[in-house]
Scaffold this motif. Sequence first.
Motif, PDB file in Angstrom:
ATOM      1  N   PRO A  82       0.932  -1.361  -0.092  1.00 65.14           N
ATOM      2  CA  PRO A  82       0.234  -0.056   0.098  1.00 65.14           C
ATOM      3  C   PRO A  82       0.909   1.589  -0.115  1.00 65.14           C
ATOM      4  O   PRO A  82       2.122   1.138   0.167  1.00 65.14           O
ATOM      5  N   ASP A  83       0.073   2.230  -0.371  1.00 68.78           N
ATOM      6  CA  ASP A  83       0.718   3.692  -0.232  1.00 68.78           C
ATOM      7  C   ASP A  83       0.959   4.112   1.229  1.00 68.78           C
ATOM      8  O   ASP A  83       0.163   3.503   2.003  1.00 68.78           O
ATOM      9  N   VAL A  84       2.078   4.430   1.904  1.00 67.32           N
ATOM     10  CA  VAL A  84       2.571   4.853   3.144  1.00 67.32           C
ATOM     11  C   VAL A  84       2.847   6.220   2.998  1.00 67.32           C
ATOM     12  O   VAL A  84       3.874   6.814   2.393  1.00 67.32           O
ATOM     13  N   THR A  85       2.673   7.007   4.187  1.00 61.71           N
ATOM     14  CA  THR A  85       3.053   8.165   4.300  1.00 61.71           C
ATOM     15  C   THR A  85       4.202   8.326   5.070  1.00 61.71           C
ATOM     16  O   THR A  85       4.366   7.540   6.296  1.00 61.71           O
ATOM     17  N   VAL A  86       5.323   8.768   4.818  1.00 68.42           N
ATOM     18  CA  VAL A  86       6.686   8.785   5.388  1.00 68.42           C
ATOM     19  C   VAL A  86       7.155  10.214   5.845  1.00 68.42           C
ATOM     20  O   VAL A  86       7.013  11.042   4.939  1.00 68.42           O
ATOM     21  N   ARG A  87       7.325  10.239   6.976  1.00 72.93           N
ATOM     22  CA  ARG A  87       7.805  11.860   7.402  1.00 72.93           C
ATOM     23  C   ARG A  87       9.476  11.672   7.644  1.00 72.93           C
ATOM     24  O   ARG A  87      10.110  10.590   7.881  1.00 72.93           O
ATOM     25  N   TRP A  88       9.919  12.808   7.518  1.00 69.56           N
ATOM     26  CA  TRP A  88      11.247  13.211   7.255  1.00 69.56           C
ATOM     27  C   TRP A  88      11.687  14.203   8.342  1.00 69.56           C
ATOM     28  O   TRP A  88      10.693  15.173   8.728  1.00 69.56           O
ATOM     29  N   GLU A  89      12.728  14.369   8.952  1.00 73.99           N
ATOM     30  CA  GLU A  89      13.408  15.081  10.085  1.00 73.99           C
ATOM     31  C   GLU A  89      14.731  15.680   9.470  1.00 73.99           C
ATOM     32  O   GLU A  89      15.627  14.660   9.444  1.00 73.99           O
ATOM     33  N   VAL A  90      15.177  16.679   9.875  1.00 78.97           N
ATOM     34  CA  VAL A  90      16.672  17.277   9.659  1.00 78.97           C
ATOM     35  C   VAL A  90      16.842  17.914  10.933  1.00 78.97           C
ATOM     36  O   VAL A  90      16.106  18.785  11.484  1.00 78.97           O
ATOM     37  N   VAL A 100      15.649  21.219  12.573  1.00 80.15           N
ATOM     38  CA  VAL A 100      15.350  22.671  11.789  1.00 80.15           C
ATOM     39  C   VAL A 100      14.661  22.449  10.426  1.00 80.15           C
ATOM     40  O   VAL A 100      14.053  23.605   9.990  1.00 80.15           O
ATOM     41  N   SER A 101      14.214  21.375  10.244  1.00 76.70           N
ATOM     42  CA  SER A 101      13.291  21.256   8.959  1.00 76.70           C
ATOM     43  C   SER A 101      12.568  19.848   9.201  1.00 76.70           C
ATOM     44  O   SER A 101      13.156  18.709   9.659  1.00 76.70           O
ATOM     45  N   ALA A 117      13.240  13.421  -0.321  1.00 78.94           N
ATOM     46  CA  ALA A 117      13.011  14.699  -0.058  1.00 78.94           C
ATOM     47  C   ALA A 117      13.965  15.491  -0.499  1.00 78.94           C
ATOM     48  O   ALA A 117      15.321  15.467   0.058  1.00 78.94           O
ATOM     49  N   ASP A 118      13.878  16.478  -1.225  1.00 86.20           N
ATOM     50  CA  ASP A 118      14.657  17.679  -1.588  1.00 86.20           C
ATOM     51  C   ASP A 118      14.485  19.069  -0.809  1.00 86.20           C
ATOM     52  O   ASP A 118      13.583  19.743  -0.686  1.00 86.20           O
ATOM     53  N   VAL A 119      15.463  18.905   0.578  1.00 86.94           N
ATOM     54  CA  VAL A 119      15.232  19.673   1.544  1.00 86.94           C
ATOM     55  C   VAL A 119      16.029  20.962   1.283  1.00 86.94           C
ATOM     56  O   VAL A 119      17.065  20.827   0.807  1.00 86.94           O
ATOM     57  N   ARG A 120      15.347  22.110   1.532  1.00 86.13           N
ATOM     58  CA  ARG A 120      15.991  23.590   1.211  1.00 86.13           C
ATOM     59  C   ARG A 120      16.059  24.337   2.738  1.00 86.13           C
ATOM     60  O   ARG A 120      15.287  23.782   3.615  1.00 86.13           O
ATOM     61  N   GLY A 121      16.425  25.407   2.733  1.00 90.65           N
ATOM     62  CA  GLY A 121      16.454  26.274   3.768  1.00 90.65           C
ATOM     63  C   GLY A 121      17.782  25.955   4.913  1.00 90.65           C
ATOM     64  O   GLY A 121      17.503  26.492   6.005  1.00 90.65           O
ATOM     65  N   TYR A 128      24.412  18.075   9.217  1.00 91.36           N
ATOM     66  CA  TYR A 128      23.104  17.880   9.614  1.00 91.36           C
ATOM     67  C   TYR A 128      22.837  16.197   9.857  1.00 91.36           C
ATOM     68  O   TYR A 128      23.567  15.464   9.252  1.00 91.36           O
ATOM     69  N   TYR A 129      21.883  16.091  10.687  1.00 94.78           N
ATOM     70  CA  TYR A 129      21.509  14.530  10.664  1.00 94.78           C
ATOM     71  C   TYR A 129      19.966  14.495  10.628  1.00 94.78           C
ATOM     72  O   TYR A 129      19.150  15.461  10.547  1.00 94.78           O
ATOM     73  N   PHE A 130      19.587  13.394   9.929  1.00 95.68           N
ATOM     74  CA  PHE A 130      18.141  12.987   9.239  1.00 95.68           C
ATOM     75  C   PHE A 130      17.785  11.817   9.573  1.00 95.68           C
ATOM     76  O   PHE A 130      18.568  10.950   9.878  1.00 95.68           O
TER      77      PHE A 130
END
Length: 554
Positions: A82-90, A100-101, A117-121, A128-130
Amino acid sequence: MTSRLPAAPIGASTPSRRTVVKAAAATTALAAPLAAAPLAHAAEGPAFLHGVASGDPLPDGVLLWTRVTPTPDAVPGSGKGPDVTVRWEVAEDRGFSRTVSSGSTTARAASDHTVKADVRGLRPATTYYFRFSVGDASPAHSPVGRTRTTPAYDATAHGVRFGVVSCANWEAGYFSAYRHLADRSELDAVLHLGDYIYEYRSGEYPAAANVVRQHEPRHEIVTLADYRVRHGVHKTDPDAQAMHAAHPVIAIWDDHEFADNTWSGGAGNHSAAEGPWAGRMAAAKQAYFEWMPVRPSTEGTVHRRIRFGGLADLHLLDLRSFRSQQAGTGSGAVDDPDRTLTGRAQLDWLQSGLTSSGAAWKLVGTSVMISPVAFGSLPAHLLTPLAELVGLPKEGLAINTDQWDGYTDDRKELLAHLRDNKIQDTVFLTGDIHMAWANNVPARAATYPLSPSVATEFVVTSVSSDNLDDMLDVAPHTVSLAAVAALKTANRHVKWLDMDSHGYGVLDVTAERAQMDYYTLSDRTDPEATSSWVRSYRTLSGTQKVERVHEPVR
């Protein structure tokens, strides 16, 4: 003995080696039908069995990658799950107390449950750690990865340091080079110059008697599902997971991400029975962009440019998508101006970027060697008239027409561009040939050293793919010594050549010099192989020549 997984980069949620190996075993249990064998750890819920990665760093951002296994049957290439929502943190710290993001994306079967995830800012030149997570009440977390942004475009960067690797054949040995690079916390990034995977059926290369661990699937990979499975197996390797978790990886492809000796219309080992080439190449590219931490391209290419402040521009080439078919060995067609390695648009892009670059160093990631190589007991300048008489390349007897040697008009134009525009401090970084080289790149090899060197080239050996001693089944640095002597005699611009070692390079760049330190592995068939420094060469700013250095950069 070095730990299999580095403690610093991947943090407390790092899977144990046993867990990683069990995940690898579960993935490699795939057989026909493709998804018959479930992944063991996915039975407990969504799992991150393929590690995490980052790549293509920018001053304000970086690309993050992972693959989630949402259900036991959602194995790579299966199309299930199934489709799954995946969260990311930096975050600024490994414990994620200073996030921070953050954001979310969706893992879908249509993309083999890989996510990016193409993280900006983010801030320039910052570590960084993710991590990723799935679920709400008690989320499953991925391992923690470490990454780093590049300096600001106009910043004065005092130094930049890369790990450099190529040619990692799963069946030929273990990826210990990746482990040793993972242990080096000072690297800004790892540059992978191609042949991240190999397409062969099991036992074809190397021969079955020398296979250390078997490919999955066992047959030559042709379909999208095949390429996905092969990439998925590679991402279960503990050393690959460690490297990707420790450093951003900047990757280009070579031929074996597709098929042997790939060109724009086919490959050396692609037959009509395997279907249309365009479909196979499209499938391979789709799987590559799904499974690698590389920004997807609407043009289906990997050529791009990454800047490291005012110190270095890194120009990355795609030498498979646009090239003409390779000429036969001994064919004068290598000099045909209508044949191309780069394609017209990419060569223009490269030359324009080299001309306009304001960086101190112009680094060019090229998957195949640009330095001309002639073979014979005569010096290259004596081979020139003979070559013209018998219709061979004007710069000598080409050994490998898959390299720039097979497309001399493109090379002549590029090197003339460097010379005529007085572009200094260009360094080509190369893989493919399973040997380590340190070369001056002459404007005209036939008259070198009377003609100038317009660039330098550092070639790294393979991570595990067969070298000369492996192919001949002889002790290293025995039979090859005669070949090394003959090549250096015929090619005075070649300053060092190692035909037998496996390992990696570490490139250290400052305003004054670019230095490549070459490291070799004790035994590619040993999963705990040690690493040792063997040689170093540098090019001083303004010289366009390499010179030996008797110790590595500390």
